[in-house]
Design an enzyme around this catalytic site. Structure first.
Site, PDB file in Angstrom:
ATOM      1  CG  HIS A  48      -1.970  -1.060   1.185  1.00 20.54           C
ATOM      2  ND1 HIS A  48      -3.072  -1.032   0.365  1.00 20.54           N
ATOM      3  CD2 HIS A  48      -2.045  -2.222   1.889  1.00 20.54           C
ATOM      4  CE1 HIS A  48      -3.807  -2.118   0.566  1.00 20.54           C
ATOM      5  NE2 HIS A  48      -3.203  -2.858   1.484  1.00 20.54           N
ATOM      6  CB  SER A 116      -3.937  -6.052   0.784  1.00 23.69           C
ATOM      7  OG  SER A 116      -4.654  -5.114   1.554  1.00 23.69           O
ATOM      8  CG  HIS A 139      -4.256   0.837  -3.971  1.00 20.80           C
ATOM      9  ND1 HIS A 139      -4.758   1.857  -3.186  1.00 20.80           N
ATOM     10  CD2 HIS A 139      -3.481   0.090  -3.138  1.00 20.80           C
ATOM     11  CE1 HIS A 139      -4.303   1.740  -1.961  1.00 20.80           C
ATOM     12  NE2 HIS A 139      -3.527   0.667  -1.895  1.00 20.80           N
TER      13      HIS A 139
END
Length: 605
Positions: A48, A116, A139
Site C-alpha cells: 500500500h 490486499s 488499488h
C-alpha cells in the site's frame, strides 16, 4: 495460453465463506456488483505504498467463491530487485517440489505471498459535495499478510498455469481473464519504471517479521483459497537449508542461522525449528509458566521411593537358666568402656555350651574390662543383664523397626524466573503486556486476612461498649478526645479503646439525639463517613478529566484521501489510522477498587 515477459499475479481478495472480524472490511455485494467490470485498470502497489507502483490490475471478477483479482507486474526495476533478493535469500531458494527454478516467482512467494484490496470505507459516502462520485475500489497491493482470509497470491509467467491453481474459479471466468489480459497487453504501451523507495520497503519487511502467527495464518489462507501443493508457495514448507557442500562444516553462528531467524514466528518455529524431529507431527506452543507448572505437578504426584528395610538377624533363644539376680548399682555403674573392649554386668554373664557346663554362669567382678571387641549377646527380655544391650533402632512412627523415608526429592525444582511481561523486556514493539498473567491469589489472600483482622477489631471494639465508656449514637457526631489517647483522623473505628476520664456532656443539639440503649441491647456502631471516606475514583489514580479516546470518523471531504480508504494489509498503515480501543484497567487499580468497596460494605453492615 498467454506468454509474456511480465509476471502475472492472481488470487481472491475477498471470500464470503471466511468473513473478516473487522466490520470495515466487509464488502457489500450490491456495491461490488455496481462497480464491476472495471472502467479502467487499478494500480498494483507493494504494501500500500503509493510511491511503489509495480504493475496494474486489469480485472476484478465476482465468482461464486468470492471476488477474484488478476494483475500483471511490469516494473523492470522491481523485477531486477527480485533477482538480487533470490541469490541472497535462503528461504526463496528452498524448494521441495519438482518445479523449474524461477528466481522472481520464488522470491515473490517468500516475500509477498498475499493480496490486499484497498476500498472506500463503508461510512464514507460515495457522492461528493459537487455531485461527483468517488471510486469504490482504489488499488490492490501485494503484501506480507492480508487482513482478509483466503487472499493467497499465486505468481507465474504463464497466466493459464496461474489460473489452474484456483479450483474454485469457474472455467468461464478463467477464459474471460485470459481475454482481458490479451486486450490489456495490446492497449498498454511501454511501462514506466519508477524508482522504488527501498527504505520504506525494508521498513515494511521488518514490520512483517513481527506479525504474530504469520506462517500459520498463511497456511490457513492457502486452505481457504483451496490451492493445491504444486506451487511455489512457501507457507506450508519447512525448508531444508542444509546445502550438500556444507554438510561436513560446523553449523553457522546463531545470528546468521535461518532457523533462528524463523523462530520468531510461532507457526514457523513448529516446522522449521522442529524440522525432522517433529516428523510431520502437529506441535503447539505452551507458555513457560504453564509448562513449568505441569512439570512440577508431575514430579509432585510421583509416589515416594520406598527404601528396603534392613535385614534383622533372629534373636537368640531364651533360657531360664540365664536368669540371675538384678545387677547392683554402685559408684562405678556409670563408667565408660574404653575403645576396643566392653564392661560386663556386676553379676557375670552366661558362657554358653562352649564353656563346658551348658548352664554355667561365670561370675565376674563388677565392670571387668574384656579386651576382645565383640561382647556376648544380650538375651531377649533381659537387656543389660548379660552384656551390653543391642543398639535400639531409631523410632520413627508407630513401629519399632520403622526406617526413615525421605520426602520426595525437590532438587530438580528451580527458582522461577521473573516475569518478562512485568519488566517489559520480553515484548516486541507494538505488543501489549498481558497484565492478567499476574498471580492474584496472593493479593486475594491479603485482602481476606485484612477482612478477618477488621472483623476481630470490630468485635473487640464492640466488647468495650458495655464497660460504661460510652458510645456514639448511630446518626450523631463522633467524639474525638484532644489528648494523646484521642481518636485519630485516619483510624477505621470511632470508639477509643481507653478514655482516661468520662467524655464531656453533649451539647444542646446532641442531647436530644444521644439516648442510652435499652437494657439488654447492644450499642449500635457509630458511622464516621466524613473521616474515612475513600473515593472510588481516587483508588484508580484518575483524578483529572479523561481524554476522549474515540475520535470521530472523518466524514468531510476536506480530509486526506488516505483516511477514507480501508487497506486490508496486516502490516500496512491502516491499523494506525483506525481508532484504538481504550486499554483495560490495570489489575492493581481494579483490586484497589474492590478492596475499598469491601471496606465500605463491612462498615455499613
Amino acid at each position: 495460453m498467454v506468454q509474456a515477459p511480465s509476471v502475472y499475479v492472481c488470487g481472491f481478495v475477498e471470500r464470503p465463506d471466511a468473513p473478516p472480524k473487522d466490520a470495515c472490511l466487509h464488502l457489500d455485494p450490491l456495491t461490488v456488483k455496481s462497480q464491476l467490470p472495471l472502467k479502467k485498470p487499478l494500480p498494483l502497489t507493494v504494501e500500500h505504498l503509493p510511491d511503489a507502483p509495480v504493475g496494474s490490475v486489469f480485472g476484478l471478477y465476482q465468482s461464486r467463491a468470492g471476488l477474484f483479482s488478476a494483475a500483471s507486474i511490469t516494473s523492470g526495476v522491481f523485477l531486477s530487485l527480485l533477482d538480487s533478493i533470490y541469490h541472497d535469500c535462503d528461504i526463496a531458494q528452498s524448494q521441495r517440489l519438482p518445479l523449474p527454478r524461477e528466481p522472481k516467482l520464488e522470491a515473490l512467494h517468500a516475500w509477498l505471498p498475499s493480496l490486499s484490496l484497498a476500498s472506500l470505507h463503508p461510512d464514507i459516502p460515495q457522492t461528493t459535495a459537487d455531485g461527483g462520485k468517488l471510486s469504490f475500489f482504489d488499488h490492490v497491493s501485494i503484501c506480507a499478510l492480508g487482513r482478509r482470509r483466503g487472499t493467497t497470491a499465486v505468481y507465474g509467467t504463464d497466466l493459464a498455469w496461474v489460473l489452474k491453481h484456483f479450483s474454485d474459479l469457474e472455467p468461464s471466468i478463467a477464459a474471460q481473464i485470459e481475454n482481458d489480459a490479451n486486450a490489456a497487453k495490446r492497449e498498454s504501451g511501454c511501462p514506466e519504471d519508477h524508482p522504488l523507495p527501498l527504505t520504506k520497503l525494508i521498513a515494511k519487511a521488518i514490520d512483517a517479521g513481527f506479525l504474530r502467527n504469520r506462517v500459520e495464518t498463511l497456511r490457513q489462507d492457502r486452505g481457504v483459497a483451496n490451492i493445491p501443493a504444486e506451487s511455489y508457495l512457501k507457507a506450508s514448507d519447512a525448508p531444508d537449508l542444509q546445502k550438500p557442500d556444507k554438510a561436513l562444516q560446523s553449523p553457522p553462528p546463531a545470528s546468521t542461522d535461518p532457523d533462528t531467524m524463523l523462530s520468531g514466528n510461532a507457526g514457523e518455529g513448529a516446522t522449521a525449528c522442529g524440522g525432522s524431529a517433529a516428523a510431520g507431527q502437529d506441535l503447539i506452543s505452551v507458555p513457560r509458566n504453564t509448562f513449568m507448572t505441569l512439570l512440577q505437578t508431575n514430579l509432585d504426584n510421583k509416589p515416594p521411593r520406598q527404601t528396603p528395610l534392613p535385614y534383622a538377624a533372629p534373636l537368640p533363644p531364651f533360657s531360664h537358666q540365664a536368669i540371675a539376680t538384678a545387677p547392683s548399682y554402685g559408684p562405678g555403674a556409670g563408667a565408660v568402656a574404653p575403645a576396643g573392649g566392653y564392661f560386663t554386668s556386676p553379676g557375670g554373664y552366661y558362657a554358653g555350651p562352649a564353656g563346658g557346663d551348658p548352664g554355667a554362669f561365670l561370675a565376674m567382678d563388677a565392670h571387668t574390662y574384656h579386651p576382645h571387641p565383640h561382647p556376648p549377646p544380650a538375651y531377649f527380655g533381659l537387656p543389660g543383664l548379660f552384656g551390653p544391650p543391642p543398639p535400639v533402632p531409631p523410632y520413627y512412627g508407630s513401629h519399632l523397626r520403622a526406617d526413615y523415608v525421605p520426602a520426595p526429592s525437590r532438587s530438580n525444582k528451580r527458582k522461577r524466573d521473573p516475569e518478562e511481561d512485568e519488566e517489559g523486556g520480553g515484548l516486541f514493539p507494538g505488543e501489549d503486556a498481558t497484565l492478567y498473567r499476574k498471580d492474584i491469589a496472593g493479593l486475594s489472600k491479603s485482602v481476606n486476612e485484612l477482612q478477618h483482622t477488621l472483623q476481630a477489631l470490630r468485635r473487640e471494639t464492640l466488647s468495650y461498649g458495655h464497660t460504661g465508656v460510652g458510645y456514639c449514637p448511630q446518626q450523631g457526631p463522633c467524639y474525638t478526645h484532644p489528648g494523646p489517647y484521642g481518636f485519630q483522623p485516619h483510624q477505621s473505628y470511632e470508639v477509643p479503646r481507653y478514655v482516661p476520664h468520662p467524655p464531656p456532656p453533649p451539647t444542646s443539639h446532641q442531647a436530644a439525639q444521644a439516648q442510652p440503649p435499652p437494657p439488654g441491647t447492644q450499642a449500635p456502631e457509630a458511622h464516621c463517613v466524613a473521616e474515612s471516606t475513600i473515593p472510588e475514583a481516587g483508588a484508580a489514580g484518575n483524578s483529572g478529566p479523561r481524554e476522549d479516546t474515540n475520535p470521530q470518523q472523518p466524514t468531510t471531504e476536506g480530509h486526506h484521501r488516505g483516511k477514507k480508504l480501508v487497506q486490508a494489509s496486516a502490516s500496512g498503515v491502516a491499523q494506525s489510522k483506525e481508532p484504538t480501543t481504550p486499554k483495560a484497567k490495570s489489575v492493581s487499580a481494579h483490586l484497589k477498587s474492590i478492596f475499598c468497596e469491601e471496606l465500605l460494605n463491612k462498615r455499613v453492615a
